[in-house]
Motif scaffolding. Structure first.
Motif: not given
Length: 316
Positions: A154-158, A260-276, A309-316
């Motif tokens: 909350v309150g961060s730009s990412y 292994f019993i596959p039950l769900i496809e999970e998304r593995y994402d990277l989060v980065m803070l948008k600072t100068a 891969t490499g797609g921006i999924l969310f941005e503040t």
């Protein structure tokens, strides 16, 4: 001689009774000079003692190293101007990413920290991490990661960027003798579970599925037993010490002797803070993620979906 002694970040963390992420934060801030030996970060005993004295409010005299000795430590934090970048997470794809960052991005020094998804986001909120990887399912929406990120940062730009997607599900003994096929099967009386630690994505996935299927934690024999990575869980199932555990497909292939019993496809994402300070290397990181060279190397590892891969999924 104390000048010949150095410590790893793990040893520093134990001596100061703090987390390794906090040690990395001290390195990032320049309060604890460090250098790299191979893939390992080390801190000289003299620098460690000087830090402790400063923390106690005792003034110290900067140590002047002889020219020959200084030449042995060309990559100290202060000397070469390299900015440490802390990357959290446990997937092998992150090790590959670090290799490309070291080769393609100048002025930074990536530091790997093996921390679970939820703890990674908390460390970012505290300013202790620069890139965090996360795979956290929100059971109410079926969405991965973003609901948690929005609440914790909350309150961060990412920026949230996809690294890959992968199958998650149940590890079961070879041949699946109990015939486990779904999350609801975890409610079977007498089933022995091996769990992950609190804060990990696999633990959150299990807890969300238990909640959605109306299964109480107290019903699961072994819910309190924990391993700190997917391979550890799969190995316990393979050895017969547990009937089931939650994790990703790749670990089952590494361990062997476990199904292994596959039950769900999970998304593995990277989060980065948008600072100068971060924006120049963030763009370079995006270029790496979208490069054919990087994607080709990940394609060689079974079990990865790289379609986003490499797609921006969310941005503040």
């Amino acid at each position: 001689m104390s000048s010949d002694i150095s410590y790893t970040t793990e040893e520093i963390a134990k001596m100061l009774k703090i987390s390794k992420l906090t040690v990395y934060d001290l390195i990032k801030k320049g309060e604890l000079p460090s250098y790299r030996v191979g893939k390992q970060m080390r801190v000289d005993a003299t620098d460690f003692e000087a830090y402790k004295q400063r923390a106690k409010g005792i003034k110290t005299v900067p140590q002047i190293l002889p020219a020959a000795e200084h030449a042995q430590h060309p990559s100290t934090t202060v000397g070469n101007g390299m900015r440490p970048i802390v990357i959290t997470g446990q997937d092998i794809s992150l090790d590959i990413l670090v290799k490309y960052m070291e080769k393609k991005i100048s002025g930074i020094r990536p530091l790997r920290e093996y921390v679970g998804s939820l703890d990674s986001l908390i460390s970012m909120y505290r300013g202790e991490a620069d890139i965090v990887s996360t795979h956290l399912l929100d059971g109410d929406t079926g969405e991965y990661n973003i609901p948690y990120i929005r609440k914790l940062l909350v309150g961060s730009s990412y920026m949230v960027v996809n690294l890959l997607s992968r199958n998650a599900g149940l590890y079961v003994q070879k041949g699946n003798p109990l015939g486990l096929q779904s999350w609801s099967d975890l409610s079977r009386p007498g089933l022995r579970l091996m769990n992950r630690e609190k804060g990990s994505g696999a633990r959150v996935l299990l807890d969300e599925q238990l909640r959605l299927h109306g299964i109480k934690q107290q019903q699961l024999n072994g819910y309190e037993l924990e391993q700190t990575n997917h391979i550890g869980v799969a190995a316990k199932v393979a050895s017969g010490e547990a009937d089931a555990g939650v994790g990703i497909e790749k670990a089952a292939a590494i361990v062997g002797q476990v199904d292994f019993i596959p039950l769900i496809e999970e998304r593995y994402d990277l989060v980065m803070l948008k600072t100068a300070d971060n924006m120049p290397w963030i763009q370079s990181l995006l270029d790496i993620l979208r490069s054919e060279e990087f994607r080709k190397e990940l394609k060689a590892i079974a079990g990865y979906d790289l379609s986003r891969t490499g797609g921006i999924l969310f941005e503040t």
